[in-house]
Design a protein around this motif. Structure first.
Motif, PDB file in Angstrom:
ATOM      1  N   ALA A   2      73.479  59.107  76.180  1.00 35.50           N
ATOM      2  CA  ALA A   2      73.804  59.699  74.878  1.00 35.50           C
ATOM      3  C   ALA A   2      73.752  58.659  73.774  1.00 35.50           C
ATOM      4  CB  ALA A   2      75.170  60.363  74.934  1.00 35.50           C
ATOM      5  N   SER A   3      73.993  57.379  74.097  1.00 32.68           N
ATOM      6  CA  SER A   3      73.962  56.342  73.070  1.00 32.68           C
ATOM      7  C   SER A   3      72.579  56.238  72.426  1.00 32.68           C
ATOM      8  CB  SER A   3      74.397  54.996  73.651  1.00 32.68           C
ATOM      9  OG  SER A   3      73.476  54.581  74.639  1.00 32.68           O
ATOM     10  N   GLU A   4      71.506  56.539  73.176  1.00 31.08           N
ATOM     11  CA  GLU A   4      70.154  56.544  72.615  1.00 31.08           C
ATOM     12  C   GLU A   4      70.034  57.630  71.555  1.00 31.08           C
ATOM     13  OE1 GLU A   4      65.561  56.802  74.257  1.00 31.08           O
ATOM     14  OE2 GLU A   4      67.193  56.589  75.683  1.00 31.08           O
ATOM     15  N   PHE A   5      70.584  58.810  71.854  1.00 33.22           N
ATOM     16  CA  PHE A   5      70.596  59.900  70.886  1.00 33.22           C
ATOM     17  C   PHE A   5      71.425  59.501  69.673  1.00 33.22           C
ATOM     18  CE2 PHE A   5      69.212  62.130  74.622  1.00 33.22           C
ATOM     19  CZ  PHE A   5      68.489  63.224  74.169  1.00 33.22           C
ATOM     20  N   ASP A   6      72.617  58.929  69.927  1.00 35.27           N
ATOM     21  CA  ASP A   6      73.513  58.525  68.838  1.00 35.27           C
ATOM     22  C   ASP A   6      72.870  57.473  67.943  1.00 35.27           C
ATOM     23  OD1 ASP A   6      75.402  60.264  69.871  1.00 35.27           O
ATOM     24  OD2 ASP A   6      76.504  58.690  70.956  1.00 35.27           O
ATOM     25  N   SER A  24      65.950  59.678  76.063  1.00 33.79           N
ATOM     26  CA  SER A  24      66.184  60.015  77.470  1.00 33.79           C
ATOM     27  C   SER A  24      67.662  59.963  77.790  1.00 33.79           C
ATOM     28  CB  SER A  24      65.401  59.071  78.376  1.00 33.79           C
ATOM     29  OG  SER A  24      65.820  57.747  78.181  1.00 33.79           O
ATOM     30  N   MET A  25      68.009  60.690  78.830  1.00 33.21           N
ATOM     31  CA  MET A  25      69.371  60.671  79.344  1.00 33.21           C
ATOM     32  C   MET A  25      69.341  61.071  80.812  1.00 33.21           C
ATOM     33  SD  MET A  25      71.202  64.221  77.996  1.00 33.21           S
ATOM     34  CE  MET A  25      71.830  63.443  76.572  1.00 33.21           C
ATOM     35  N   ILE A  26      70.396  60.754  81.510  1.00 32.08           N
ATOM     36  CA  ILE A  26      70.525  61.132  82.917  1.00 32.08           C
ATOM     37  C   ILE A  26      71.245  62.476  82.979  1.00 32.08           C
ATOM     38  CG2 ILE A  26      71.455  60.479  85.179  1.00 32.08           C
ATOM     39  CD1 ILE A  26      69.276  58.565  84.118  1.00 32.08           C
ATOM     40  N   LEU A  27      70.603  63.435  83.595  1.00 37.14           N
ATOM     41  CA  LEU A  27      71.189  64.768  83.805  1.00 37.14           C
ATOM     42  C   LEU A  27      71.006  65.131  85.268  1.00 37.14           C
ATOM     43  CD1 LEU A  27      69.862  66.762  80.712  1.00 37.14           C
ATOM     44  CD2 LEU A  27      72.200  65.997  81.101  1.00 37.14           C
ATOM     45  N   GLY A  28      72.070  65.495  85.919  1.00 38.34           N
ATOM     46  CA  GLY A  28      71.981  65.855  87.332  1.00 38.34           C
ATOM     47  C   GLY A  28      71.475  64.711  88.185  1.00 38.34           C
ATOM     48  N   LYS A  30      69.168  62.579  87.439  1.00 38.83           N
ATOM     49  CA  LYS A  30      67.764  62.242  87.189  1.00 38.83           C
ATOM     50  C   LYS A  30      67.542  61.977  85.707  1.00 38.83           C
ATOM     51  CE  LYS A  30      65.801  64.781  91.007  1.00 38.83           C
ATOM     52  NZ  LYS A  30      64.776  65.711  91.426  1.00 38.83           N
ATOM     53  N   LYS A  31      66.616  61.055  85.444  1.00 38.44           N
ATOM     54  CA  LYS A  31      66.268  60.761  84.064  1.00 38.44           C
ATOM     55  C   LYS A  31      65.469  61.926  83.486  1.00 38.44           C
ATOM     56  CE  LYS A  31      63.763  57.474  81.186  1.00 38.44           C
ATOM     57  NZ  LYS A  31      62.942  56.261  81.150  1.00 38.44           N
ATOM     58  N   ARG A  32      65.881  62.370  82.325  1.00 39.08           N
ATOM     59  CA  ARG A  32      65.178  63.429  81.599  1.00 39.08           C
ATOM     60  C   ARG A  32      64.732  62.866  80.260  1.00 39.08           C
ATOM     61  NH1 ARG A  32      64.488  66.758  85.708  1.00 39.08           N
ATOM     62  NH2 ARG A  32      66.368  67.736  86.448  1.00 39.08           N
ATOM     63  N   ILE A  33      63.532  63.230  79.840  1.00 39.84           N
ATOM     64  CA  ILE A  33      62.970  62.721  78.595  1.00 39.84           C
ATOM     65  C   ILE A  33      62.843  63.888  77.618  1.00 39.84           C
ATOM     66  CG2 ILE A  33      61.015  61.517  77.537  1.00 39.84           C
ATOM     67  CD1 ILE A  33      60.403  60.457  80.423  1.00 39.84           C
ATOM     68  N   PHE A  34      63.251  63.638  76.379  1.00 39.72           N
ATOM     69  CA  PHE A  34      63.244  64.667  75.344  1.00 39.72           C
ATOM     70  C   PHE A  34      62.471  64.180  74.126  1.00 39.72           C
ATOM     71  CE2 PHE A  34      66.938  65.365  77.911  1.00 39.72           C
ATOM     72  CZ  PHE A  34      66.995  66.742  78.059  1.00 39.72           C
ATOM     73  N   GLN A  35      61.748  65.089  73.507  1.00 37.97           N
ATOM     74  CA  GLN A  35      61.134  64.854  72.199  1.00 37.97           C
ATOM     75  C   GLN A  35      62.074  65.537  71.212  1.00 37.97           C
ATOM     76  OE1 GLN A  35      57.753  63.464  71.942  1.00 37.97           O
ATOM     77  NE2 GLN A  35      58.350  63.143  69.838  1.00 37.97           N
ATOM     78  N   GLY A  52      68.282  69.845  63.881  1.00 38.97           N
ATOM     79  CA  GLY A  52      67.146  69.449  64.702  1.00 38.97           C
ATOM     80  C   GLY A  52      67.047  70.226  65.990  1.00 38.97           C
ATOM     81  N   ILE A  53      66.077  69.824  66.775  1.00 40.32           N
ATOM     82  CA  ILE A  53      65.837  70.456  68.061  1.00 40.32           C
ATOM     83  C   ILE A  53      65.274  69.402  69.010  1.00 40.32           C
ATOM     84  CG2 ILE A  53      63.512  71.189  67.420  1.00 40.32           C
ATOM     85  CD1 ILE A  53      64.026  73.744  69.076  1.00 40.32           C
ATOM     86  N   SER A  54      65.618  69.514  70.259  1.00 41.11           N
ATOM     87  CA  SER A  54      65.068  68.629  71.287  1.00 41.11           C
ATOM     88  C   SER A  54      64.407  69.476  72.357  1.00 41.11           C
ATOM     89  CB  SER A  54      66.175  67.777  71.926  1.00 41.11           C
ATOM     90  OG  SER A  54      66.677  66.852  71.018  1.00 41.11           O
ATOM     91  N   MET A  55      63.221  69.041  72.773  1.00 39.79           N
ATOM     92  CA  MET A  55      62.496  69.737  73.846  1.00 39.79           C
ATOM     93  C   MET A  55      62.303  68.759  74.994  1.00 39.79           C
ATOM     94  SD  MET A  55      59.557  71.776  71.683  1.00 39.79           S
ATOM     95  CE  MET A  55      58.726  70.254  71.297  1.00 39.79           C
ATOM     96  N   GLU A  56      62.557  69.223  76.198  1.00 42.34           N
ATOM     97  CA  GLU A  56      62.349  68.340  77.342  1.00 42.34           C
ATOM     98  C   GLU A  56      60.856  68.166  77.586  1.00 42.34           C
ATOM     99  OE1 GLU A  56      63.642  67.471  81.933  1.00 42.34           O
ATOM    100  OE2 GLU A  56      64.370  69.298  80.991  1.00 42.34           O
ATOM    101  N   VAL A  57      60.425  66.912  77.727  1.00 41.01           N
ATOM    102  CA  VAL A  57      59.014  66.579  77.962  1.00 41.01           C
ATOM    103  C   VAL A  57      58.861  65.736  79.226  1.00 41.01           C
ATOM    104  CG1 VAL A  57      58.329  66.785  75.528  1.00 41.01           C
ATOM    105  CG2 VAL A  57      59.160  64.582  76.404  1.00 41.01           C
ATOM    106  N   THR A  58      59.852  65.778  80.102  1.00 42.09           N
ATOM    107  CA  THR A  58      59.827  64.954  81.315  1.00 42.09           C
ATOM    108  C   THR A  58      58.570  65.213  82.136  1.00 42.09           C
ATOM    109  OG1 THR A  58      62.240  64.996  81.352  1.00 42.09           O
ATOM    110  CG2 THR A  58      61.125  64.297  83.379  1.00 42.09           C
ATOM    111  N   ALA A  59      58.282  66.478  82.413  1.00 43.13           N
ATOM    112  CA  ALA A  59      57.122  66.811  83.253  1.00 43.13           C
ATOM    113  C   ALA A  59      55.821  66.305  82.625  1.00 43.13           C
ATOM    114  CB  ALA A  59      57.051  68.311  83.492  1.00 43.13           C
ATOM    115  N   GLN A  60      55.687  66.457  81.309  1.00 42.27           N
ATOM    116  CA  GLN A  60      54.491  65.991  80.610  1.00 42.27           C
ATOM    117  C   GLN A  60      54.369  64.476  80.721  1.00 42.27           C
ATOM    118  OE1 GLN A  60      54.278  67.251  76.532  1.00 42.27           O
ATOM    119  NE2 GLN A  60      52.629  65.840  76.049  1.00 42.27           N
ATOM    120  N   ARG A  61      55.450  63.751  80.521  1.00 42.82           N
ATOM    121  CA  ARG A  61      55.400  62.282  80.599  1.00 42.82           C
ATOM    122  C   ARG A  61      55.080  61.819  82.017  1.00 42.82           C
ATOM    123  NH1 ARG A  61      54.779  63.352  76.225  1.00 42.82           N
ATOM    124  NH2 ARG A  61      55.959  62.683  74.400  1.00 42.82           N
TER     125      ARG A  61
END
Length: 188
Positions: A2-6, A24-28, A30-35, A52-61
């Motif tokens: 969350a500090s990256e978001f902050d 990025s953040m750890i959820l469950g 696992k690392k998840r990446i968001f745009q 704003g809005i965040s979309m998960e892009v983990t699979a794409q990355r």
């Protein structure tokens, strides 16, 4: 986390400008990446709030990473070209052949590297690809960085609707030269 978001939120508030950030953040576990698309919004009571809005892009990355690994692990020449003979993407195997980096190769016309005697047959193969036919085992000569030529054997698949050709080439110069020596030996 969350500090990256902050940290990005703080940068956006400080600049008073919208921003796009990959976070990025750890959820469950696992690392998840968001745009994330963020913008400061004036609060009716004073100050600023975050919109704003965040979309998960983990699979794409992960797919991008896998493509990058796949493209760099082979000694075969890989490329994506268009039907105007322009290279759109190449792998690192092109560098020793052409003496140019991947970035320098992108946007160049591959036909400029083809031996002049092989241009008509190369154009015929591109025509067949433009008609949607897959090509296997097409052999032509490409100029190296020192002006010599290497024999390449191509397999290619077209995506006609997108105007693209996916190609894989293997340097078969040694095999061609060995076959030539054998032929000459047998002729004696």
């Amino acid at each position: 986390a969350a500090s990256e978001f902050d940290a990005n939120d703080a940068k956006m508030f400080e600049a008073h400008l919208p921003m796009i950030a990959e976070e990025s953040m750890i959820l469950g576990g696992k690392k998840r990446i968001f745009q994330s698309y963020k913008c400061p919004i004036p609060h009716p009571g004073g100050g600023m709030m975050l919109g704003g809005i965040s979309m998960e892009v983990t699979a794409q990355r992960l797919l991008e990473r896998d493509r990058e690994l796949f493209f760099t692990m082979t000694e075969d020449l890989l490329c994506i070209a268009d039907f105007d003979d322009t290279l759109r993407l190449v792998n690192t195997a092109w560098e020793p052949l052409t003496g140019k980096s991947m970035k320098q190769m992108i946007g160049t016309r591959f036909i400029d590297l083809v031996h002049r005697d092989d241009i008509p047959s190369t154009r015929a193969v591109m025509q067949a690809l433009g008609e949607g036919r897959t090509v296997r085992g097409f052999v032509n000569r490409y100029m190296t960085s020192d002006g010599r030529f290497r024999w390449l054997s191509w397999n290619a698949v077209p995506l006609v609707d997108e105007g693209l050709v996916f190609g894989v080439a293997r340097d078969v110069t040694e095999q061609k030269e060995a076959a030539e020596r054998l032929y000459e030996h047998n002729e004696q």
